[in-house]
Write a protein that holds these residues in place. Sequence first.
Motif, mmCIF file in Angstrom:
data_model
loop_
_atom_site.group_PDB
_atom_site.id
_atom_site.type_symbol
_atom_site.label_atom_id
_atom_site.label_comp_id
_atom_site.label_asym_id
_atom_site.label_seq_id
_atom_site.Cartn_x
_atom_site.Cartn_y
_atom_site.Cartn_z
ATOM 1 N N SER A 198 -9.797 1.095 -19.489
ATOM 2 C CA SER A 198 -9.785 0.403 -18.207
ATOM 3 C C SER A 198 -9.544 -1.073 -18.465
ATOM 4 C CB SER A 198 -11.119 0.609 -17.482
ATOM 5 O OG SER A 198 -11.162 -0.181 -16.329
ATOM 6 N N ASP A 199 -8.664 -1.672 -17.683
ATOM 7 C CA ASP A 199 -8.354 -3.083 -17.858
ATOM 8 C C ASP A 199 -9.308 -3.939 -17.044
ATOM 9 O OD1 ASP A 199 -6.212 -2.427 -19.479
ATOM 10 O OD2 ASP A 199 -4.825 -2.293 -17.795
ATOM 11 N N GLU A 238 5.367 2.340 -10.651
ATOM 12 C CA GLU A 238 4.011 1.821 -10.488
ATOM 13 C C GLU A 238 3.031 2.679 -11.287
ATOM 14 O OE1 GLU A 238 1.407 -0.851 -9.579
ATOM 15 O OE2 GLU A 238 3.357 -1.012 -8.611
ATOM 16 N N THR A 276 -0.466 1.192 -11.838
ATOM 17 C CA THR A 276 -1.767 0.534 -11.731
ATOM 18 C C THR A 276 -2.490 0.948 -10.461
ATOM 19 O OG1 THR A 276 -0.866 -1.372 -12.902
ATOM 20 C CG2 THR A 276 -2.913 -1.706 -11.723
ATOM 21 N N ARG A 311 -5.433 9.672 -12.486
ATOM 22 C CA ARG A 311 -4.626 9.464 -13.693
ATOM 23 C C ARG A 311 -3.713 10.621 -14.060
ATOM 24 N NH1 ARG A 311 -8.060 8.174 -18.667
ATOM 25 N NH2 ARG A 311 -9.142 10.006 -17.950
ATOM 26 N N LYS A 360 -3.156 3.216 -15.315
ATOM 27 C CA LYS A 360 -3.721 1.895 -15.623
ATOM 28 C C LYS A 360 -4.776 1.595 -14.567
ATOM 29 C CE LYS A 360 0.333 0.095 -17.929
ATOM 30 N NZ LYS A 360 1.400 -0.885 -17.898
ATOM 31 N N ILE A 401 -8.029 -0.320 -13.083
ATOM 32 C CA ILE A 401 -8.739 -1.600 -13.095
ATOM 33 C C ILE A 401 -9.914 -1.475 -12.146
ATOM 34 C CG2 ILE A 401 -8.593 -4.066 -12.552
ATOM 35 C CD1 ILE A 401 -5.595 -3.888 -13.121
#
Length: 176
Positions: A47-48, A117, A119, A141, A168, A170
């Motif tokens: 996880s960012d 895309e 994110t 995901r 991705k 967040i």
Amino acid sequence: MYQAPSRRKTRSEVKKPNLIPILDSVFIFIFFLLMSANFIKVYEIPSDVPIVSSAPPPKSKEKPLALTLKIYQSSIVLYTGVPSRKVRSFGKTADGKYDLERLHGYLIDLKKRNLNEATVVLEPIVDLAYDDIVQIMDAVRYLRKTDPDIFIKGKDGLDTKVDSLFNKIIFGNIQS
């Protein structure tokens, strides 16, 4: 004639215990403990961290998708765009769990319209159980084998199969 007591004449040496058998048994015990231990695998879900910057975002011709999932006690609400606007809400099923099947199906359609895309921002508004967070992340995901195939044009011009939806992740409100 005087005879001295026998204990004064002979000095007996102090017997030291033999530690070798004890040390052998300790090392064997440690060996069996290590061999019988169950080692667990620790899995990590990447996880960012949200980017905080005072600089304006780069200009682009495409409008960003800015996919955000706000997780409430009774539903998951999907927002897109900048500024964000509510697109759809996914309630809970009869058994009291989030309707992740409908969410996953809608995200597949959304991915088909936004192939580049990857994110998604998750914003849990309420305290969630760890299992619920992981299930939501998996629905966001992964593409399942039963899901329809999605293809994207690669750099070489060939169609490449997309193997994930929005991988991705967040977390948007980690400070609150």
